[in-house]
Structure formats: structure tokens, C-alpha cells
Design an enzyme around this catalytic site. Structure first.
Site, PDB file in Angstrom:
ATOM      1  N   GLY A  11      -9.644  -0.621  -4.170  1.00 45.12           N
ATOM      2  CA  GLY A  11     -10.900  -1.378  -4.037  1.00 45.12           C
ATOM      3  C   GLY A  11     -10.653  -2.862  -4.262  1.00 45.12           C
ATOM      4  N   ARG A  78      -7.232   1.964   1.345  1.00 44.80           N
ATOM      5  CA  ARG A  78      -6.510   3.093   0.763  1.00 44.80           C
ATOM      6  C   ARG A  78      -5.581   3.616   1.853  1.00 44.80           C
ATOM      7  NH1 ARG A  78     -11.439   3.123  -2.196  1.00 44.80           N
ATOM      8  NH2 ARG A  78     -10.784   2.522  -4.267  1.00 44.80           N
ATOM      9  N   ASP A 109      -4.661   1.822 -10.757  1.00 44.52           N
ATOM     10  CA  ASP A 109      -3.612   2.755 -11.181  1.00 44.52           C
ATOM     11  C   ASP A 109      -3.005   3.528 -10.004  1.00 44.52           C
ATOM     12  OD1 ASP A 109      -6.022   4.150 -10.972  1.00 44.52           O
ATOM     13  OD2 ASP A 109      -5.375   5.690 -12.370  1.00 44.52           O
ATOM     14  N   THR A 131      -8.760  -4.592 -10.387  1.00 40.84           N
ATOM     15  CA  THR A 131      -9.879  -3.636 -10.272  1.00 40.84           C
ATOM     16  C   THR A 131     -10.986  -4.087 -11.213  1.00 40.84           C
ATOM     17  OG1 THR A 131     -10.632  -1.414 -10.835  1.00 40.84           O
ATOM     18  CG2 THR A 131      -8.596  -2.089 -11.858  1.00 40.84           C
ATOM     19  N   ASP A 133     -12.973  -2.162 -12.617  1.00 37.81           N
ATOM     20  CA  ASP A 133     -13.347  -1.046 -13.498  1.00 37.81           C
ATOM     21  C   ASP A 133     -12.845  -1.147 -14.941  1.00 37.81           C
ATOM     22  OD1 ASP A 133     -14.457  -0.046 -11.194  1.00 37.81           O
ATOM     23  OD2 ASP A 133     -12.789   1.302 -10.746  1.00 37.81           O
ATOM     24  N   ASP A 135     -10.180   0.154 -16.098  1.00 40.06           N
ATOM     25  CA  ASP A 135      -9.794   1.527 -16.449  1.00 40.06           C
ATOM     26  C   ASP A 135      -8.291   1.690 -16.645  1.00 40.06           C
ATOM     27  OD1 ASP A 135      -9.157   1.100 -13.807  1.00 40.06           O
ATOM     28  OD2 ASP A 135      -9.986   2.984 -13.064  1.00 40.06           O
ATOM     29  N   ARG A 177     -16.592   3.282 -11.725  1.00 38.51           N
ATOM     30  CA  ARG A 177     -16.022   4.623 -11.440  1.00 38.51           C
ATOM     31  C   ARG A 177     -16.060   5.497 -12.693  1.00 38.51           C
ATOM     32  NH1 ARG A 177     -11.067   5.104  -7.270  1.00 38.51           N
ATOM     33  NH2 ARG A 177      -9.993   3.594  -8.555  1.00 38.51           N
TER      34      ARG A 177
HETATM   35  P1  ADP Z   1      -6.667   2.047  -7.098  1.00 38.91           P
HETATM   36  O1  ADP Z   1      -5.342   1.426  -6.815  1.00 38.91           O
HETATM   37  O2  ADP Z   1      -7.782   1.048  -7.154  1.00 38.91           O
HETATM   38  O3  ADP Z   1      -6.620   2.998  -8.285  1.00 38.91           O
HETATM   39  P2  ADP Z   1      -6.580   4.358  -5.337  1.00 38.91           P
HETATM   40  O4  ADP Z   1      -6.459   5.342  -6.446  1.00 38.91           O
HETATM   41  O5  ADP Z   1      -7.457   4.705  -4.191  1.00 38.91           O
HETATM   42  O6  ADP Z   1      -7.059   2.924  -5.810  1.00 38.91           O
HETATM   43  O7  ADP Z   1      -5.085   4.106  -4.776  1.00 38.91           O
HETATM   44  C1  ADP Z   1      -4.840   3.127  -3.779  1.00 38.91           C
HETATM   45  C2  ADP Z   1      -3.705   3.569  -2.920  1.00 38.91           C
HETATM   46  O8  ADP Z   1      -2.515   3.710  -3.701  1.00 38.91           O
HETATM   47  C3  ADP Z   1      -3.875   4.942  -2.269  1.00 38.91           C
HETATM   48  O9  ADP Z   1      -4.659   4.895  -1.107  1.00 38.91           O
HETATM   49  C4  ADP Z   1      -2.440   5.278  -1.948  1.00 38.91           C
HETATM   50  O10 ADP Z   1      -2.017   4.544  -0.835  1.00 38.91           O
HETATM   51  C5  ADP Z   1      -1.709   4.744  -3.178  1.00 38.91           C
HETATM   52  N1  ADP Z   1      -1.523   5.816  -4.181  1.00 38.91           N
HETATM   53  C6  ADP Z   1      -2.444   6.329  -5.013  1.00 38.91           C
HETATM   54  N2  ADP Z   1      -1.932   7.322  -5.783  1.00 38.91           N
HETATM   55  C7  ADP Z   1      -0.627   7.435  -5.401  1.00 38.91           C
HETATM   56  C8  ADP Z   1       0.456   8.280  -5.813  1.00 38.91           C
HETATM   57  N3  ADP Z   1       0.309   9.211  -6.767  1.00 38.91           N
HETATM   58  N4  ADP Z   1       1.645   8.110  -5.222  1.00 38.91           N
HETATM   59  C9  ADP Z   1       1.820   7.163  -4.254  1.00 38.91           C
HETATM   60  N5  ADP Z   1       0.841   6.349  -3.827  1.00 38.91           N
HETATM   61  C10 ADP Z   1      -0.365   6.465  -4.379  1.00 38.91           C
END
Ligand code: ADP
Length: 348
Positions: A11, A78, A109, A131, A133, A135, A177
Site C-alpha cells: 500500500g 502487490r 512486512d 506503511t 499502519d 504494524d 489493517r
Molecule cells: P506490505 O508490504 O504493505 O505488507 P503486502 O503484504 O501486500 O504489503 O506485500 C507486498 C508484496 O510483497 C506482495 O504483493 C508480494 O509481492 C511481496 N510479498 C509478500 N509476502 C511475501 C513473501 N512471503 N515472500 C515473498 N514476497 C512476498
């Protein structure tokens, strides 16, 4: 000229552009070429149909014009495919083909987990926590959190002015979130009387009793700040006993929302509760000075680490100082929710 790259992922959050600008200024200062990658990890894989070139050399002059803007010039997205190890190998190969010696990932994360995997594939990565959040337990603040809280405080103050004028309680839903920090800080800063967060169980009945008590004692403009994730920690609510028009219906999790909560409280307390969902204004706000100062320091630290051949690190703040720690350590830390503050807000 050695090359480093930067991307924003997940995000968007206010301050992402300021962080990219800081990375660009520091790269220029240390004689590094900077590659911008658009749309998160998608840009590394050429996954976006019809998008303009998602991998490009960043021009410092262009970047300097963006520093103060909310949103992210690099776009963000994403990338589901990145969960597949073969896709991540392809991304690492693409970065090696470009002679990139390090990558700065600005995201949450999930994005850091992607960066952790790239480190294991030989690409030194540095994470900047982008982010709203808040978090990420290893850091006291994430980029955008302060801006989101300030945006919410301004909104709640405006809502409270109208609440006072009309003697109407307000339900205000904020983002975050699965993390209640934005709601907690907003409630604390505005003197809101009730706060609901995903970390603590709550029930509609308890909120109605507290609201009724406030109204009966003369506080007819009480504010309930509810975190968007708080419906998950709500005890199932049997609407039938209170709202016969709804029929036999039990509200639970996502079947509850701010409007429904306000109308339910109105029926239960006879106070004219109204709902406002603040929404994306929290993410698209002009970044505050606090977020921009963190962006400035984080961008500098990221480039200095990469210049010295150090990867697998994330940047954060501790005791109000910018610091770095390993991605592995950061992702293992657990959150310490401020329960006593939550209890204080809900009891005064
Ligand atoms: P944020 O980074 O804000 O927590 P997301 O959890 O949607 O947002 O993760 C963003 C992007 O990071 C995902 O769309 C994916 O491309 C990558 N990602 C998330 N989790 C993993 C993972 N366990 N291993 C590899 N890439 C990941």
C-alpha cells in the site's frame, strides 16, 4: 558507476516520495547510478501489460520535484507471483543482468519478506518501512503513520465540532489493517471517549452501555474511534434483540461496519449517532515534517549501507533515533500493544 535500485511496494504511504528523493540525493552524492523500478516487484518482472518502461534510470532533477508530494511516483502494487520461488529467482537474475549491486525496498512486512528472499539469492536489499499502519514491531514508527494520525486528528476535530453543535455522538472509522495504533493515537490526541481496536475484544452491548452512560451524564457528543480491523475482534452481535427490522441476524467480523454500528447504537441508546469513514485521505495526505525527517534519514542510511556492501537490513526508529537491524531479526519481533492506554481512553 555502480548501480543501485529502488522500488515501492504494497500500500502507498505518505513520505514514500520523500524517501525515494533522499535515496536519489545520497546516490548522487556517493557517485552511484540509481535505477527506479515501477509497481513494486512487478516492475522487476515486466508483468504490467502496456505499462511504460518499468525499469529506468532516475534523473535527480525529476526526483527533486517530487519530494513533497504524497503518493508514490514509482507507483506501487502487490505482486502475487512473487510468492513463487522461481519468479523470485527470475527477479534476482534480472537485477544481476542490470549490474545492480543493491536494492532499496520501501514497503511493509510483506515487501520485506520479498526483500529477504532476494538477499538469499545474492541481491543485497535494504528495507525502509513504508506503511501508515505502524504494524512493524521492530520500529517505533513507520513512514506515513504520523501523517495518517494527523489527518485523522484533523478529521475527528472537525467531526467533533459538528457533534457538539448537534449533540450527536460520532462513529469514526480509521485505517490500520490489523493494527490499532492509528485509532489509539487518534483517540488519545482528540480526547475521544471510546476506541475500538483489533487487538482487544469488545462487544456492541458494552459500547452501547458506555455511550449511554456518557450521554446520560451530559456528554451528548462523544466520539467512538473504530479501527477498520476492529470488527474482527467484536463479539458476535445478535441484532434481533435490538433491531427487529433486521430479522434474525448475527453480525460478526466483516458483516459489521461503521454505518451499521452507528445505527445500531442509535437504536440501543436513542442518541443520534452518525458514522464517518475517513478512508484514503489518510494515505494520500501531504506528509508531515516527522515523516519527511524519517524519510530523509532512512534514505541516507540505506544508501550508505549499500555503498559499504551491507544488505539484509531494515531501517527504523528507536528512542527517536534512526537505526538499522537485520531483516530476519526485524521480522521475528512481536508487537507490544499499549493496553493500559487503551483502557485509560475507554474509562475516563
Ligand atoms: P506490505 O508490504 O504493505 O505488507 P503486502 O503484504 O501486500 O504489503 O506485500 C507486498 C508484496 O510483497 C506482495 O504483493 C508480494 O509481492 C511481496 N510479498 C509478500 N509476502 C511475501 C513473501 N512471503 N515472500 C515473498 N514476497 C512476498
Amino acid at each position: 558507476m555502480p548501480k543501485i535500485a529502488v522500488l515501492t511496494s504494497g500500500g502507498d504511504s505518505p513520505g514514500m516520495n520523500a524517501a525515494v528523493t533522499s535515496v536519489a540525493r545520497n546516490a548522487a552524492y556517493y557517485g552511484l547510478e540509481l535505477i527506479g523500478i515501477k509497481r513494486g516487484y512487478n516492475g522487476l518482472l515486466g508483468l504490467q501489460d502496456g505499462a511504460e518502461d518499468d525499469i529506468f534510470t532516475m534523473n535527480l532533477d525529476t526526483v527533486l520535484d517530487l519530494a513533497d508530494l504524497p503518493g508514490t511516483y514509482l507507483r506501487t502494487a502487490r505482486c502475487e507471483q512473487f510468492h513463487d520461488p522461481k519468479v523470485r529467482e527470475e527477479a534476482a537474475r534480472n537485477l544481476k543482468k542490470l549490474d545492480v549491486v543493491g536494492l532499496v525496498v520501501i514497503g511493509g512486512d510483506g515487501s520485506f519478506r520479498g526483500a529477504q528472499s532476494l538477499c538469499q539469492l545474492g541481491i543485497p536489499c535494504i528495507g525502509i518501512p513504508g506503511t501508515i499502519d505502524n504494524d512493524l514491531p521492530y520500529t517505533e514508527m513507520t513512514l506515513g503513520y504520523d501523517t495518517a494520525v494527523n489527518c485523522d486528528v484533523e478529521a475527528v476535530r472537525a467531526i467533533r465540532a459538528t457533534s457538539r453543535s448537534h449533540d450527536r455522538p460520532a462513529v469514526v472509522e480509521v485505517m490500520g489493517r490489523n493494527c490499532g495504533d492509528i485509532a489509539l493515537s487518534t483517540a488519545e490526541a482528540t480526547g475521544s471517549e471510546i476506541v475500538l481496536v483489533p487487538e482487544m475484544p469488545w462487544s456492541v452491548e458494552e459500547v452501547a452501555v458506555r455511550l449511554k452512560k456518557l450521554v446520560d451524564s451530559g456528554n451528548t457528543r462523544a466520539t467512538i474511534v473504530v479501527a477498520e480491523g476492529a470488527y474482527a475482534s467484536m463479539k458476535p452481535f445478535d441484532a434481533y434483540s435490538y433491531l427487529s427490522p433486521f430479522g434474525k441476524q448475527v453480525f460478526q467480523g466483516q458483516s459489521m461496519n461503521a454505518n451499521l454500528l452507528a445505527s445500531t447504537l442509535k437504536h440501543m441508546t436513542h442518541a443520534e449517532a452518525r458514522a464517518t469513514v475517513i478512508g484514503y485521505t489518510q494515505r494520500g495526505c501531504q506528509p508531515t515534517a516527522r515523516d519527511c525527517t524519517f524519510a530523509f534519514e532512512a534514505g541516507n542510511m540505506a544508501v550508505v549501507l549499500l555503498k559499504n556492501g551491507i544488505g539484509n537490513q531494515v531501517i527504523g526508529t528507536r528512542n527517536n533515533r534512526t537505526f538499522h537491524t537485520s531483516i530476519d531479526t526485524a521480522l521475528c519481533e512481536t508487537r507490544n500493544f499499549k493496553e493500559s492506554l487503551y483502557n485509560l481512553i475507554n474509562s475516563l
